[in-house]
Design a protein around this motif. Structure first.
Motif, PDB file in Angstrom:
ATOM      1  N   ASP A 131       0.852  -1.182   0.000  1.00 17.48           N
ATOM      2  CA  ASP A 131       0.000   0.000   0.000  1.00 17.48           C
ATOM      3  C   ASP A 131       0.896   1.243   0.000  1.00 17.48           C
ATOM      4  O   ASP A 131       1.895   1.296   0.707  1.00 17.48           O
ATOM      5  N   CYS A 132       0.485   2.230  -0.796  1.00 16.28           N
ATOM      6  CA  CYS A 132       1.314   3.431  -0.987  1.00 16.28           C
ATOM      7  C   CYS A 132       1.135   4.482   0.113  1.00 16.28           C
ATOM      8  O   CYS A 132       1.473   5.657  -0.113  1.00 16.28           O
ATOM      9  N   ALA A 133       0.623   4.104   1.269  1.00 16.10           N
ATOM     10  CA  ALA A 133       0.484   5.065   2.368  1.00 16.10           C
ATOM     11  C   ALA A 133       1.836   5.722   2.640  1.00 16.10           C
ATOM     12  O   ALA A 133       2.795   5.047   2.996  1.00 16.10           O
ATOM     13  N   HIS A 134       1.902   7.051   2.489  1.00 23.54           N
ATOM     14  CA  HIS A 134       3.187   7.738   2.560  1.00 23.54           C
ATOM     15  C   HIS A 134       3.141   8.978   3.446  1.00 23.54           C
ATOM     16  O   HIS A 134       4.068   9.794   3.432  1.00 23.54           O
ATOM     17  N   ASN A 135       2.070   9.107   4.222  1.00 25.26           N
ATOM     18  CA  ASN A 135       1.958  10.229   5.156  1.00 25.26           C
ATOM     19  C   ASN A 135       1.091   9.782   6.329  1.00 25.26           C
ATOM     20  O   ASN A 135       0.486   8.696   6.291  1.00 25.26           O
ATOM     21  N   PRO A 136       1.020  10.559   7.394  1.00 23.31           N
ATOM     22  CA  PRO A 136       0.254  10.115   8.568  1.00 23.31           C
ATOM     23  C   PRO A 136      -1.216   9.816   8.281  1.00 23.31           C
ATOM     24  O   PRO A 136      -1.766   8.833   8.787  1.00 23.31           O
ATOM     25  N   GLY A 137      -1.858  10.653   7.472  1.00 26.15           N
ATOM     26  CA  GLY A 137      -3.262  10.421   7.179  1.00 26.15           C
ATOM     27  C   GLY A 137      -3.503   9.091   6.512  1.00 26.15           C
ATOM     28  O   GLY A 137      -4.406   8.323   6.891  1.00 26.15           O
ATOM     29  N   ALA A 138      -2.698   8.776   5.512  1.00 28.90           N
ATOM     30  CA  ALA A 138      -2.834   7.507   4.805  1.00 28.90           C
ATOM     31  C   ALA A 138      -2.448   6.330   5.697  1.00 28.90           C
ATOM     32  O   ALA A 138      -3.044   5.250   5.634  1.00 28.90           O
ATOM     33  N   SER A 139      -1.446   6.540   6.554  1.00 25.51           N
ATOM     34  CA  SER A 139      -1.014   5.472   7.468  1.00 25.51           C
ATOM     35  C   SER A 139      -2.104   5.145   8.486  1.00 25.51           C
ATOM     36  O   SER A 139      -2.309   3.982   8.849  1.00 25.51           O
ATOM     37  N   LEU A 140      -2.817   6.173   8.944  1.00 20.28           N
ATOM     38  CA  LEU A 140      -3.921   5.951   9.871  1.00 20.28           C
ATOM     39  C   LEU A 140      -5.033   5.144   9.207  1.00 20.28           C
ATOM     40  O   LEU A 140      -5.566   4.195   9.801  1.00 20.28           O
ATOM     41  N   VAL A 141      -5.369   5.503   7.994  1.00 15.67           N
ATOM     42  CA  VAL A 141      -6.408   4.770   7.254  1.00 15.67           C
ATOM     43  C   VAL A 141      -5.983   3.318   7.048  1.00 15.67           C
ATOM     44  O   VAL A 141      -6.777   2.388   7.226  1.00 15.67           O
ATOM     45  N   LEU A 142      -4.719   3.108   6.682  1.00 16.79           N
ATOM     46  CA  LEU A 142      -4.205   1.754   6.491  1.00 16.79           C
ATOM     47  C   LEU A 142      -4.249   0.960   7.788  1.00 16.79           C
ATOM     48  O   LEU A 142      -4.652  -0.216   7.805  1.00 16.79           O
ATOM     49  N   ALA A 143      -3.857   1.587   8.893  1.00 16.53           N
ATOM     50  CA  ALA A 143      -3.883   0.911  10.195  1.00 16.53           C
ATOM     51  C   ALA A 143      -5.299   0.480  10.561  1.00 16.53           C
ATOM     52  O   ALA A 143      -5.517  -0.635  11.060  1.00 16.53           O
ATOM     53  N   LYS A 144      -6.258   1.356  10.314  1.00 20.05           N
ATOM     54  CA  LYS A 144      -7.658   1.006  10.602  1.00 20.05           C
ATOM     55  C   LYS A 144      -8.108  -0.181   9.761  1.00 20.05           C
ATOM     56  O   LYS A 144      -8.867  -1.038  10.221  1.00 20.05           O
ATOM     57  N   VAL A 201       4.040  -4.075   3.064  1.00 17.71           N
ATOM     58  CA  VAL A 201       5.067  -3.158   2.578  1.00 17.71           C
ATOM     59  C   VAL A 201       4.429  -1.800   2.348  1.00 17.71           C
ATOM     60  O   VAL A 201       3.454  -1.679   1.590  1.00 17.71           O
ATOM     61  N   THR A 202       4.989  -0.764   2.988  1.00 16.57           N
ATOM     62  CA  THR A 202       4.379   0.555   2.890  1.00 16.57           C
ATOM     63  C   THR A 202       5.394   1.636   3.265  1.00 16.57           C
ATOM     64  O   THR A 202       6.550   1.346   3.553  1.00 16.57           O
ATOM     65  N   GLY A 203       4.952   2.896   3.252  1.00 14.91           N
ATOM     66  CA  GLY A 203       5.795   4.000   3.707  1.00 14.91           C
ATOM     67  C   GLY A 203       6.103   5.030   2.647  1.00 14.91           C
ATOM     68  O   GLY A 203       6.261   6.210   2.951  1.00 14.91           O
ATOM     69  N   SER A 204       6.223   4.582   1.374  1.00 12.45           N
ATOM     70  CA  SER A 204       6.477   5.527   0.288  1.00 12.45           C
ATOM     71  C   SER A 204       6.192   4.859  -1.049  1.00 12.45           C
ATOM     72  O   SER A 204       6.217   3.632  -1.163  1.00 12.45           O
ATOM     73  N   PHE A 205       5.950   5.680  -2.068  1.00 11.81           N
ATOM     74  CA  PHE A 205       5.774   5.169  -3.422  1.00 11.81           C
ATOM     75  C   PHE A 205       7.049   4.482  -3.907  1.00 11.81           C
ATOM     76  O   PHE A 205       6.998   3.511  -4.662  1.00 11.81           O
ATOM     77  N   TYR A 206       8.190   4.992  -3.490  1.00  3.98           N
ATOM     78  CA  TYR A 206       9.461   4.420  -3.930  1.00  3.98           C
ATOM     79  C   TYR A 206       9.603   2.973  -3.459  1.00  3.98           C
ATOM     80  O   TYR A 206       9.996   2.095  -4.229  1.00  3.98           O
ATOM     81  N   ILE A 207       9.299   2.740  -2.197  1.00  5.60           N
ATOM     82  CA  ILE A 207       9.389   1.398  -1.624  1.00  5.60           C
ATOM     83  C   ILE A 207       8.451   0.443  -2.371  1.00  5.60           C
ATOM     84  O   ILE A 207       8.849  -0.630  -2.826  1.00  5.60           O
ATOM     85  N   VAL A 208       7.204   0.849  -2.485  1.00  9.84           N
ATOM     86  CA  VAL A 208       6.198  -0.008  -3.100  1.00  9.84           C
ATOM     87  C   VAL A 208       6.522  -0.248  -4.578  1.00  9.84           C
ATOM     88  O   VAL A 208       6.336  -1.351  -5.093  1.00  9.84           O
ATOM     89  N   GLY A 209       7.029   0.785  -5.261  1.00  8.63           N
ATOM     90  CA  GLY A 209       7.390   0.630  -6.665  1.00  8.63           C
ATOM     91  C   GLY A 209       8.456  -0.431  -6.871  1.00  8.63           C
ATOM     92  O   GLY A 209       8.369  -1.253  -7.791  1.00  8.63           O
ATOM     93  N   GLU A 210       9.474  -0.438  -6.015  1.00  7.83           N
ATOM     94  CA  GLU A 210      10.532  -1.450  -6.118  1.00  7.83           C
ATOM     95  C   GLU A 210       9.986  -2.850  -5.908  1.00  7.83           C
ATOM     96  O   GLU A 210      10.329  -3.786  -6.629  1.00  7.83           O
TER      97      GLU A 210
END
Length: 413
Positions: free
Chosen positions: A280-293, A397-406
């Motif tokens: 998941d491309c969650a790359h900021n706190p808002g997206a990380s919160l949604v992913l955690a939920k 796997v998450t945290g940035s588009f770069y990570i997920v892209g690889e």
């Protein structure tokens, strides 16, 4: 100019350079014959979810028989992903030809940015290919984003998905300031659809009033959607409301909308690459919160409705593979995701903007009693996570588009 030379020219402009303002993009587009005035557009901003909304709108309009351009950023694997028509990436040949056409004009503008160049490429391509609609995602903010050169008279609708704190150095350090910047895409007499709430909604409402723009506050909708996640219901609501607005000739029926939501293609958003590997491309706190939920909901409800409908399978333990950029609020991102994880593997995105995993490690040592490992190479980190995962463990796997892209490139070859 061939494709390799075109990419080299594009990449000679610093992808990380941010120079907000419309003067340079205006000059460049004027020199190209103002291609941005030659198609109808839908302009989408917001902190998170704007790419999903764009993909949804593209799917609906294609299903209704329109030729649809789609401009989004960043790309996961290949630059061409940013510019599509009817869900097909721009070809290497066309990209090279258009870059060659733009280059002499761009070189006359000192300081033209990577994003401005890319935006001009997209608009020129859409104009030449005579698209019926172009669905355009903002790059950063809205008011001074290069995409905001789109004229009101050609814009059918604007959308702002949601507002949370991000890019504070450029957009402001409060929700109100960021909302003001994103509300800058609202255009005279052009409907605006949003799922924002609270103070952000009031800023958007004020801007809509100033621009005599009809404001529609979208509610989550229950259409069956090919994109996973309960959070997508809000994005579905925005896309559906815009589809209703565009249905002036009764050519976007309820059946078309319903079928289009089932066929959306938008990779790396709560997507399984293997049965136990979720990206998941969650790359900021808002997206990380949604992913955690979403992860919590799957864990709590795997025996009934959620597993059946949303397709996240039962898992025993979560192994988190994460790498974050240094301009993100990594402490907040870890706050949401670390407590859910049995083991955390820290890696480093392949970019100058990458945060050193040692900094993440220090935060985990300080705040969380979690087993962790530092494996800076992304592919090695994911392979290690897969090898150490036990039966019914889930690797996220998450945290940035770069990570997920690889990772996407590794498993989708």
């Amino acid at each position: 100019m061939n494709y390799k030379e075109a990419l080299a020219y594009i990449n000679s402009h610093d992808i990380n350079k941010i120079d907000l303002g419309l003067e340079d993009i205006k000059k460049l587009l004027e020199s190209l014959g103002n291609p941005h005035t030659k198609f109808k557009s839908i302009h989408v901003a917001g902190t998170n979810g704007k790419g999903s909304v764009c993909a949804m709108l593209s799917s609906i309009l294609q299903k209704a028989g329109y030729k649809v351009g789609l401009y989004t950023s960043p790309h996961l694997i290949k630059f061409n992903e940013r510019i599509k028509i009817n869900n097909q990436d721009i070809s290497d040949l066309k990209l090279a030809r258009l870059t060659e056409k733009i280059k002499p004009f761009a070189e006359k503008i000192k300081g033209i940015t990577y994003f401005e160049l890319t935006t001009a490429l997209a608009f020129l391509y859409f104009a030449e290919q005579k698209v019926d609609y172009a669905v355009i995602e903002t790059g950063l903010g809205g008011r001074l984003d290069a995409t905001n050169i789109l004229p009101a008279e050609n814009c059918s609708a604007t959308a702002i998905t949601n507002i949370s704190l991000e890019h504070k150095d450029y957009l402001g350090d409060t929700i109100e300031k960021i909302a003001f910047e994103k509300a800058g895409i609202i255009k005279e007499h052009v409907p605006i659809v949003t799922s924002a709430s609270g103070a952000a909604l009031e800023i958007i409402r004020k801007r809509a009033d100033e621009k005599h723009a009809r404001l529609i506050v979208a509610k989550p909708m229950e259409y069956e959607c090919s994109l996973q996640g309960e959070f997508q219901k809000s994005n579905v609501g925005i896309a559906a409301e815009i589809a209703y607005l565009l249905n002036t000739d009764n050519n976007i029926s309820e059946d078309i909308i319903r079928e289009a939501f089932k066929e959306i293609k938008w990779p790396a958003r709560l997507e399984f690459l293997k049965h136990n590997l979720l990206v998941d491309c969650a790359h900021n706190p808002g997206a990380s919160l949604v992913l955690a939920k979403e992860i919590e909901r799957a864990k709590e409800d795997t025996k009934n409705h959620y597993e059946r409908v949303r397709r996240i399978p039962y898992f025993r333990k979560l192994i988190l593979v994460i790498g974050i950029l240094k301009d993100k609020d990594y402490k907040q991102m870890l706050k949401y995701l670390a407590p859910l994880s049995a083991k955390i593997i820290l890696c480093k995105p392949n970019t100058e903007r990458a945060l050193d995993p040692e900094i993440l490690a220090a935060e985990i040592q300080k705040e969380y009693a979690k087993d962790y490992a530092i494996i800076k190479d992304v592919k090695e980190a994911v392979i290690y996570a897969q090898e150490t995962a036990q039966k019914n463990d889930l690797v996220l796997v998450t945290g940035s588009f770069y990570i997920v892209g690889e990772v996407y490139m590794l498993y989708k070859k």
